[in-house]
Design an enzyme around this catalytic site. Sequence first.
Site, PDB file in Angstrom:
ATOM      1  N   HIS A  78       0.858  -1.184   0.000  1.00 44.41           N
ATOM      2  CA  HIS A  78       0.000   0.000   0.000  1.00 44.41           C
ATOM      3  C   HIS A  78       0.888   1.226   0.000  1.00 44.41           C
ATOM      4  O   HIS A  78       1.937   1.249   0.627  1.00 44.41           O
ATOM      5  CB  HIS A  78      -0.898   0.027   1.246  1.00 44.41           C
ATOM      6  CG  HIS A  78      -2.082   0.924   1.099  1.00 44.41           C
ATOM      7  ND1 HIS A  78      -2.031   2.271   1.322  1.00 44.41           N
ATOM      8  CD2 HIS A  78      -3.349   0.652   0.705  1.00 44.41           C
ATOM      9  CE1 HIS A  78      -3.226   2.794   1.099  1.00 44.41           C
ATOM     10  NE2 HIS A  78      -4.045   1.853   0.725  1.00 44.41           N
TER      11      HIS A  78
ATOM     12  N   ASP B 206      -7.966  -5.210  -0.327  1.00 46.30           N
ATOM     13  CA  ASP B 206      -8.399  -6.070  -1.435  1.00 46.30           C
ATOM     14  C   ASP B 206      -8.040  -7.534  -1.254  1.00 46.30           C
ATOM     15  O   ASP B 206      -8.512  -8.385  -2.016  1.00 46.30           O
ATOM     16  CB  ASP B 206      -7.755  -5.567  -2.738  1.00 46.30           C
ATOM     17  CG  ASP B 206      -8.279  -4.183  -3.089  1.00 46.30           C
ATOM     18  OD1 ASP B 206      -7.473  -3.256  -3.213  1.00 46.30           O
ATOM     19  OD2 ASP B 206      -9.508  -4.041  -3.179  1.00 46.30           O
TER      20      ASP B 206
HETATM   21  C1  SDX Z   1      -6.138   0.209  -3.016  1.00 45.35           C
HETATM   22  O1  SDX Z   1      -4.422   4.664  -1.956  1.00 45.35           O
HETATM   23  C2  SDX Z   1      -5.366   4.040  -1.392  1.00 45.35           C
HETATM   24  O2  SDX Z   1      -5.809   4.369  -0.339  1.00 45.35           O
HETATM   25  C3  SDX Z   1      -5.906   2.851  -2.175  1.00 45.35           C
HETATM   26  C4  SDX Z   1      -6.916   1.970  -1.466  1.00 45.35           C
HETATM   27  C5  SDX Z   1      -8.225   2.714  -1.208  1.00 45.35           C
HETATM   28  O3  SDX Z   1      -8.930   2.330  -0.285  1.00 45.35           O
HETATM   29  O4  SDX Z   1      -8.564   3.605  -2.026  1.00 45.35           O
HETATM   30  O5  SDX Z   1      -6.413   1.529  -0.230  1.00 45.35           O
HETATM   31  C6  SDX Z   1      -7.291   0.776  -2.327  1.00 45.35           C
HETATM   32  O6  SDX Z   1      -5.860   0.614  -4.116  1.00 45.35           O
HETATM   33  C7  SDX Z   1      -5.297  -0.802  -2.303  1.00 45.35           C
HETATM   34  C8  SDX Z   1      -4.054  -1.275  -3.145  1.00 45.35           C
HETATM   35  C9  SDX Z   1      -4.556  -2.321  -4.131  1.00 45.35           C
HETATM   36  N1  SDX Z   1      -3.473  -2.685  -5.074  1.00 45.35           N
HETATM   37  C10 SDX Z   1      -2.858  -3.869  -4.982  1.00 45.35           C
HETATM   38  O7  SDX Z   1      -3.054  -4.681  -4.090  1.00 45.35           O
HETATM   39  C11 SDX Z   1      -1.859  -4.126  -6.120  1.00 45.35           C
HETATM   40  C12 SDX Z   1      -0.599  -4.770  -5.535  1.00 45.35           C
HETATM   41  N2  SDX Z   1       0.111  -3.739  -4.758  1.00 45.35           N
HETATM   42  C13 SDX Z   1       1.066  -2.933  -5.441  1.00 45.35           C
HETATM   43  O8  SDX Z   1       1.067  -2.834  -6.781  1.00 45.35           O
HETATM   44  C14 SDX Z   1       1.633  -1.775  -4.633  1.00 45.35           C
HETATM   45  O9  SDX Z   1       1.885  -2.244  -3.375  1.00 45.35           O
HETATM   46  C15 SDX Z   1       0.801  -0.524  -4.560  1.00 45.35           C
HETATM   47  C16 SDX Z   1       0.429  -0.014  -5.910  1.00 45.35           C
HETATM   48  C17 SDX Z   1      -0.449  -0.763  -3.777  1.00 45.35           C
HETATM   49  C18 SDX Z   1       1.616   0.543  -3.837  1.00 45.35           C
HETATM   50  O10 SDX Z   1       2.707   0.780  -4.627  1.00 45.35           O
HETATM   51  P1  SDX Z   1       3.861   1.795  -4.194  1.00 45.35           P
HETATM   52  O11 SDX Z   1       3.660   2.349  -2.841  1.00 45.35           O
HETATM   53  O12 SDX Z   1       4.034   2.754  -5.323  1.00 45.35           O
HETATM   54  O13 SDX Z   1       5.085   0.831  -4.053  1.00 45.35           O
HETATM   55  P2  SDX Z   1       6.066   0.490  -5.220  1.00 45.35           P
HETATM   56  O14 SDX Z   1       5.279   0.041  -6.406  1.00 45.35           O
HETATM   57  O15 SDX Z   1       7.023   1.623  -5.367  1.00 45.35           O
HETATM   58  O16 SDX Z   1       6.833  -0.791  -4.612  1.00 45.35           O
HETATM   59  C19 SDX Z   1       7.886  -0.638  -3.657  1.00 45.35           C
HETATM   60  C20 SDX Z   1       8.636  -1.965  -3.693  1.00 45.35           C
HETATM   61  C21 SDX Z   1       9.029  -2.383  -5.109  1.00 45.35           C
HETATM   62  O17 SDX Z   1      10.140  -3.266  -4.993  1.00 45.35           O
HETATM   63  P3  SDX Z   1      11.642  -2.639  -5.131  1.00 45.35           P
HETATM   64  O18 SDX Z   1      11.646  -1.732  -6.346  1.00 45.35           O
HETATM   65  O19 SDX Z   1      11.898  -1.905  -3.836  1.00 45.35           O
HETATM   66  O20 SDX Z   1      12.537  -3.866  -5.300  1.00 45.35           O
HETATM   67  O21 SDX Z   1       7.754  -3.006  -3.222  1.00 45.35           O
HETATM   68  C22 SDX Z   1       7.509  -3.926  -4.269  1.00 45.35           C
HETATM   69  C23 SDX Z   1       7.873  -3.226  -5.554  1.00 45.35           C
HETATM   70  O22 SDX Z   1       8.230  -4.159  -6.548  1.00 45.35           O
HETATM   71  N3  SDX Z   1       6.098  -4.256  -4.213  1.00 45.35           N
HETATM   72  C24 SDX Z   1       5.600  -5.485  -4.374  1.00 45.35           C
HETATM   73  C25 SDX Z   1       4.220  -5.354  -4.172  1.00 45.35           C
HETATM   74  N4  SDX Z   1       3.912  -4.065  -3.907  1.00 45.35           N
HETATM   75  C26 SDX Z   1       5.083  -3.390  -3.944  1.00 45.35           C
HETATM   76  N5  SDX Z   1       6.202  -6.658  -4.665  1.00 45.35           N
HETATM   77  C27 SDX Z   1       5.382  -7.745  -4.753  1.00 45.35           C
HETATM   78  N6  SDX Z   1       4.031  -7.702  -4.562  1.00 45.35           N
HETATM   79  C28 SDX Z   1       3.432  -6.529  -4.277  1.00 45.35           C
HETATM   80  N7  SDX Z   1       2.101  -6.473  -4.104  1.00 45.35           N
END
Ligand code: SDX
Length: 431
Positions: free
Chosen positions: A309, A366
């Site tokens: 998140h 989710d």
């Molecule tokens: C919602 O904003 C809100 O409030 C949203 C929400 C709401 O109520 O409105 O809460 C609802 O959208 C919840 C989130 C739902 N999305 C997912 O579950 C999709 C999976 N999660 C990710 O794609 C990610 O965690 C995000 C998009 C939710 C957050 O992304 P960030 O904060 O931009 O983090 P990032 O993409 O920069 O990742 C940081 C690191 C990366 O690795 P490194 O580059 O450090 O090696 O963490 C890794 C990412 O690859 N990473 C994950 C991951 N999420 C982040 N690796 C594996 N699985 C994951 N789910």
Amino acid sequence: MSKEAILKIEDQELSFPIIEGTEQEKGIDLRTLRSKTGYITYDEGFGNTGSCQSEITFIDGEKGILRYRGYPIDELAEKSDFIECAYLIIYGELPDAEQRQAFSDRIGRNASIDERMHRIFEGYPRDANPMAILSAMMTSLGSYYPYLATNDRSTDLANFDEAAAFAISKVRTICAASYRVSKGLPIMYPKKDYDYCDNFLHMMFSNPYDEFPKGTLQGKALNLILLLHADHEQNCSTSTVRMVGSGGANLFASISAAIGALWGPLHGGANMAVIQMLEEIHASGDDGSKFIEQAKSGTSGKRLMGFGHRVYKNFDPRAKIIGQACDELLNELGIEDPCLDIARKLEEAARADDYFVSRNLYPNVDFYSGIIMRALSIPLNMFTVMFAIGRMPGWVANWKEVSSQAKGKISRPRQIYQGPTIRDYVPMDQR
Ligand code: SDX
């Protein structure tokens, strides 16, 4: 504590005021930065940028705190319901009995949609995505009820209570109608003596000779899911409502844009992606350990959907509540869902894995919500519209907050241009 930040740029040393919120969040007020220095800030994804000051929802990502107008989400989940929380989020206070009844009646009175809208559903392909239909139908409300969508800010604010009830009530009817038409079933009309959630399930699953009953466990579970989704500060779709509303666009058009933002798999589309991920793992015979390695690799293109998140660097409090509700509902309904077992295994494995722990990746709202929606027989392609139904109060409240701002400035971020510098036109025969 200093009430100002000092910024040294070239030979200038400038001070900017510090803004502090009621929960001690602090921000540097840089609204005069460009006029004083010619510089802008750069913060791709706005992870360090406050776009507004809001009184609606507070989140503390480090502590896993979520409160609607100061009330903790776990207390509301236990003692309140979706319609009461919708009132709280929109109007700022818990309603008394009279206010609650009037709000509920206004929503009930406006549950139907203009009959001519029924014909639009017929025009879509049977497999049209319900989010596409919902976004189009939401903005179309402004055509059928133009007095609620004049784009004159004072008029639209004067009619806000009615427009808010329309949005909250009709989003449910539109979603159910798109499902019915996609299945070749007759559109069901709302029932006067059904509450909000029971009416949705009735409009989805009743048949002329077999009405979906009211007061079911399914209705109770749906109420919890919608309540937990009702608002969440400046997430991608809510920020979209504020962006579009800041230009003076009416409530329905602003919400339609938010539906488009919610559709993305990194945002509201994640609840569908979680189930697809769990089903893929189940079908492959993997117990989840292979998938976790793929998600960690950074090269598989796979993520552990429902994990991570932008704000929560601790457990999403909503995930905890939904995770518990999953067990209760499936036990009470006698449902064995292998996806739940796999989800539990994934959560256990990820929470012991340094890749996830070191990146503060925990289950978000989710991760388990899709399992409950499956138990409610909600089709997979409707999971994200369920999120939209739940988030409607938050979108409505944020539209009102941005539209009511005294100075009402349009939101217009700047950019750092990295394209070609000036060059002369090249005639075709010289290219
Ligand atoms: C919602 O904003 C809100 O409030 C949203 C929400 C709401 O109520 O409105 O809460 C609802 O959208 C919840 C989130 C739902 N999305 C997912 O579950 C999709 C999976 N999660 C990710 O794609 C990610 O965690 C995000 C998009 C939710 C957050 O992304 P960030 O904060 O931009 O983090 P990032 O993409 O920069 O990742 C940081 C690191 C990366 O690795 P490194 O580059 O450090 O090696 O963490 C890794 C990412 O690859 N990473 C994950 C991951 N999420 C982040 N690796 C594996 N699985 C994951 N789910």
